[in-house]
Design a protein around this motif. Sequence first.
Motif, PDB file in Angstrom:
ATOM      1  N   GLU A  21       5.944  -4.330  -0.542  1.00 57.35           N
ATOM      2  CA  GLU A  21       7.224  -5.568  -0.067  1.00 57.35           C
ATOM      3  C   GLU A  21       7.184  -5.563   1.469  1.00 57.35           C
ATOM      4  OE1 GLU A  21       8.523  -1.608   0.396  1.00 57.35           O
ATOM      5  OE2 GLU A  21       7.629  -2.631  -1.402  1.00 57.35           O
ATOM      6  N   THR A  34       2.451  -9.169  -7.261  1.00 59.94           N
ATOM      7  CA  THR A  34       3.310  -9.717  -8.084  1.00 59.94           C
ATOM      8  C   THR A  34       4.661  -9.123  -8.794  1.00 59.94           C
ATOM      9  OG1 THR A  34       1.361 -11.278  -8.704  1.00 59.94           O
ATOM     10  CG2 THR A  34       3.124 -11.245 -10.304  1.00 59.94           C
ATOM     11  N   ARG A  35       4.127  -7.841  -8.733  1.00 59.20           N
ATOM     12  CA  ARG A  35       5.256  -6.955  -9.408  1.00 59.20           C
ATOM     13  C   ARG A  35       6.485  -6.715  -8.597  1.00 59.20           C
ATOM     14  NH1 ARG A  35       0.720  -3.739 -11.713  1.00 59.20           N
ATOM     15  NH2 ARG A  35       1.066  -2.417 -10.226  1.00 59.20           N
ATOM     16  N   VAL A  36       5.953  -6.826  -7.153  1.00 56.54           N
ATOM     17  CA  VAL A  36       7.289  -6.454  -6.241  1.00 56.54           C
ATOM     18  C   VAL A  36       7.776  -7.825  -5.770  1.00 56.54           C
ATOM     19  CG1 VAL A  36       6.182  -4.342  -5.489  1.00 56.54           C
ATOM     20  CG2 VAL A  36       5.853  -6.486  -4.018  1.00 56.54           C
ATOM     21  N   THR A  95       9.847  -9.930  -6.508  1.00 57.45           N
ATOM     22  CA  THR A  95      11.091 -10.429  -7.467  1.00 57.45           C
ATOM     23  C   THR A  95      11.571 -11.599  -6.698  1.00 57.45           C
ATOM     24  OG1 THR A  95      12.547  -9.067  -5.895  1.00 57.45           O
ATOM     25  CG2 THR A  95      11.665  -8.046  -7.865  1.00 57.45           C
ATOM     26  N   PRO A  96      12.342 -12.393  -7.716  1.00 55.56           N
ATOM     27  CA  PRO A  96      12.721 -13.650  -7.019  1.00 55.56           C
ATOM     28  C   PRO A  96      13.560 -13.671  -5.738  1.00 55.56           C
ATOM     29  CG  PRO A  96      13.110 -13.680  -9.478  1.00 55.56           C
ATOM     30  CD  PRO A  96      12.568 -12.417  -8.966  1.00 55.56           C
ATOM     31  N   ASP A  97      14.602 -12.541  -5.679  1.00 56.70           N
ATOM     32  CA  ASP A  97      15.328 -12.126  -4.453  1.00 56.70           C
ATOM     33  C   ASP A  97      14.446 -11.839  -3.347  1.00 56.70           C
ATOM     34  OD1 ASP A  97      17.535 -12.443  -6.011  1.00 56.70           O
ATOM     35  OD2 ASP A  97      17.918 -10.199  -6.071  1.00 56.70           O
ATOM     36  N   ALA A 157       5.133 -16.347  -9.448  1.00 53.53           N
ATOM     37  CA  ALA A 157       5.908 -15.483  -8.557  1.00 53.53           C
ATOM     38  C   ALA A 157       5.940 -15.913  -7.100  1.00 53.53           C
ATOM     39  CB  ALA A 157       5.169 -13.831  -8.590  1.00 53.53           C
TER      40      ALA A 157
END
Length: 573
Positions: free
Chosen positions: A260, A285-287, A289-291, A322
């Motif tokens: 991130e 992609t896993r990290v 998040t929409p936020d 993502a």
Amino acid sequence: MSTTTAGRGPGGKRAGNGGGDSMLLKGLTLGDALRNIADAAPATPIVFPQRQQSITVTELLSSAEDSARAFLNAGMAPQEVVGLLGVAGPELLIAIFGIVLAGAAVSVLPAQTDIGGRQRHLRHLVAIASTAQMRHIIADSRNSELGRRLGEALPQTRVLPATLEPGGPRHLPTVGPDHVAVVQFTSGSTSRPRGVVLTHSTVLAGLRAITLSAGFTQDDVFVQWVPHHHDMGLFGHVTQILNGVPSHVFEPQFFVRRPEKFLRYLADSRATVVTGPNFAYDLLTRVATPDLADTLDLSSWRLAFNGAEPVSASTVRGFGAAFGAAGVAPTVMYPVYGLAEATLAASFPQPGTTPRVVAVDRAELGSSQRAVLVSEHDPVAKLLVSVGMPVEGAHIRLVDEQGGVLGPGQLGEAQVSGQMVTSGYLGDPEATEGLLDHGWLRTGDLAFQLDGEYFIAGRRKEMAVVRGKNYFPDDAEAAVRQVAGVYRGNCVAVADTDSYGQESIALIVETELLGREAIALERDVAQKVITALGMPNVHVHTVAPRWLTRTTSGKWQRLRAAERLHRGQRNGG
């Protein structure tokens, strides 16, 4: 005949390569190219954010010339192969170019990253140094202890620090384009290490192919975490340096542990180009998040090079979904194909195009070696991602097992030719003879071509043949990665033979389960593969987490796993 003309796509041309004649990667040797860029773009920065250090190309040239003189005074000789232990930082780059300017060939060695495997890693380095008959190894300040241990294991090899006292006014040797510049040791072999021999002219041809085919310009901003001992890390970064492109380089551990923060740095630095293997984009992609995505502006991102391991269609699509909210266009994901034996790059898509995914009948591909298009929702569908067309100066052809050239839609071994292709393996004429076919590089990769674009289907030596039918290991692996109990989806499929001599396929599955639960998992995995692929004779072996190993580029070492399994090393080794 399916040989594709260098740099040409479906319409006959590779359009709009942004860099073109404006690029500054010129000269007959790497030293020439560094001097030219230091003259043309002297303030180009190379930044190492973790270490809060930076260096310009002018400073790099000056320091590398001082190092070259110091190395020569210490006994280094032109045209010897010199090992280099280093991590991302000015010391590493200065030593790379210092060795080259001294007329020697550089071989960047993998620095220690796995504390639990120190002895295994040391044995690996000793094998490389012995194969290359290294008289000298350079160690940067962060690898002095590893260098000391390596020196103890190799009494005939001198280990020198990367920072020696400047060597005075001594003249540097004349270096020619046919002199060896780099010996790149490949990471995938389980046998004796093999060093890919690359001359200055070969390397520069490869770097120019990358530059033109990806359309690099001095408006780009390059961010890297792939280590320099890997061909993507070394040649990817050197391409940018010698083109006057600002670059920012992290260590792999930072990327893996803080993805991130890596993403935030991409946004803050207005990065345009990033490189990495497929698993790296899964991690990002896993990290994302929409936020997190909503707080990032990644609209400057132009190319996300995805290579060094098979490119997954789910990764390509997941990445786009993502990062769309962060301003990343669908054209940013950039699936590519290459190998160290071709100085990194063999085929690239046209920059600015959306990745192409096709669904083919996996049974037809395995049995008749034909790419038959089907619906993505068909149970027999195998999704494959285009890796584009040959890079500038390269040619690709597909051949069958008898060496016959194949046409569009036919599966065969990809072979590459061009000035960027190696002359062979260092000190290994037998392996070199098996590598080259009258100037064509045998890649060992199975591929087919549609509309001028290439699709890599798998490795020939990893195919499993069961009752006369060919099966791709990744199809079996994909079928079971989501089965409950499989540790982080980690599994590999390998060819096997049962106690009666019948051909079969074996799944080696990592799990934390023990006893009856592990036995039940083996049954579940076997049934999943039989149902999904219609494959008989499936054997499943459970192993502890982290038993399976990857190459330095992130590929599963399937053949090594099979060897360990056959030696009975289920719980270690």
